[in-house]
Design an enzyme around this catalytic site. Sequence first.
Site, short mmCIF file in Angstrom:
data_model
loop_
_atom_site.label_atom_id
_atom_site.label_comp_id
_atom_site.label_asym_id
_atom_site.label_seq_id
_atom_site.Cartn_x
_atom_site.Cartn_y
_atom_site.Cartn_z
N ASN A 1 -7.70 -37.64 8.41
CA ASN A 1 -8.40 -38.52 7.46
C ASN A 1 -7.47 -39.70 7.21
OD1 ASN A 1 -9.69 -39.80 5.37
ND2 ASN A 1 -9.24 -38.22 3.84
N LYS B 1 -8.00 -42.30 5.61
CA LYS B 1 -8.26 -42.99 4.33
C LYS B 1 -8.30 -44.50 4.60
CE LYS B 1 -5.85 -39.28 2.02
NZ LYS B 1 -5.54 -38.72 0.73
N HIS C 1 -15.10 -35.93 -0.47
CA HIS C 1 -13.64 -35.92 -0.62
C HIS C 1 -13.30 -36.10 -2.10
CE1 HIS C 1 -9.44 -37.09 -0.36
NE2 HIS C 1 -9.43 -36.53 0.84
N GLU D 1 -11.21 -37.81 -3.58
CA GLU D 1 -11.02 -39.20 -4.02
C GLU D 1 -12.36 -39.86 -4.31
OE1 GLU D 1 -8.50 -40.43 -0.77
OE2 GLU D 1 -6.91 -39.15 -1.55
N GLU E 1 -9.65 -28.32 -0.23
CA GLU E 1 -8.56 -29.24 -0.52
C GLU E 1 -8.25 -29.22 -2.01
OE1 GLU E 1 -8.20 -32.47 2.70
OE2 GLU E 1 -9.54 -33.21 1.17
N GLY F 1 -1.88 -35.56 -0.98
CA GLY F 1 -1.00 -36.72 -1.06
C GLY F 1 0.16 -36.54 -2.02
N SER G 1 -1.41 -32.01 1.89
CA SER G 1 -0.01 -32.11 2.29
C SER G 1 0.36 -31.17 3.45
CB SER G 1 0.92 -31.88 1.09
OG SER G 1 0.67 -32.86 0.09
C1 PEP Z 1 -6.75 -35.68 2.47
O1 PEP Z 1 -6.81 -36.80 2.04
O2 PEP Z 1 -7.80 -35.13 2.84
C2 PEP Z 1 -5.45 -35.01 2.56
C3 PEP Z 1 -5.42 -33.73 2.81
O3 PEP Z 1 -4.34 -35.80 2.36
P1 PEP Z 1 -2.81 -35.36 2.56
O4 PEP Z 1 -2.70 -34.60 3.86
O5 PEP Z 1 -2.05 -36.67 2.62
O6 PEP Z 1 -2.43 -34.53 1.40
#
Ligand code: PEP
Length: 251
Positions: free
Chosen positions: A9, A11, A95, A97, A167, A173, A212
Amino acid sequence: MRRKLVAGNWKMHGALAQNEVLLNAVAAGMAQMPGADCAVCVPFPYLAQAQKQLQGSAVQWGAQDAHQLAQGAFTGEVSATMLKDFGCRYVIVGHSERRSLYGESSALVAEKFAAVQGAELIPILCVGETLEQREAGETERVVAEQLDAVTATLGVQALVKSVIAYEPVWAIGTGKTATPEQAQAVHAFIRERIAAQDATVAQEVRILYGGSVKAANAAELFAKADIDGGLIGGASLQADDFLAICKAAQN
Ligand code: PEP
């Protein structure tokens, strides 16, 4: 046996020149790794580039959101049918976000899920709790509500051609990863909840972990019984890191 999937992803990151290097490196790396699926979900403006560079490779591509309707007077929006024109296979919906920054409700996410499937694309449905919700013991309630919003309106069979991504919001992040045991517990909960409606669907649906994931923790996470790969944010922007995670997913 469920085939593992690692989906990047990106972003709101990227630029034509740097994407070219990254996409070429990922495609070259994945040519040597036939034991898992790999995809990158890029910003809308780079879909044409992803299509051009990845067509014929082992890497599939997708988008990070789609509008719930096929067309109309919705300035700035992009529909799933448009994404289909660019050869997308996957579309992320819900997601965290988008849920938190743009106020997307679970009901809206379910509509987007349906629109993506209506365009014959595969939704990657994101679910997960905030830190406050986890600390209040509400993880299962929150995840169930996000999942049920789809199955209650579209039926459990709608999950057949979909991917779920657990998630935890507190792990996205932040550099804080759920432990493999914490992640497995929620993945097992999701699978059991689906199995209560349809055992075959539950066995077949891929449930990714996101939050992460790095080369250093991917193998341990992916070794868990109900973790079928990862949704990767930050680490998907570096070819070496992303490919190391893909390597950890090889069956
Ligand atoms: C994400 O945005 O779906 C995500 C898992 O980000 P990160 O791996 O940076 O934590």
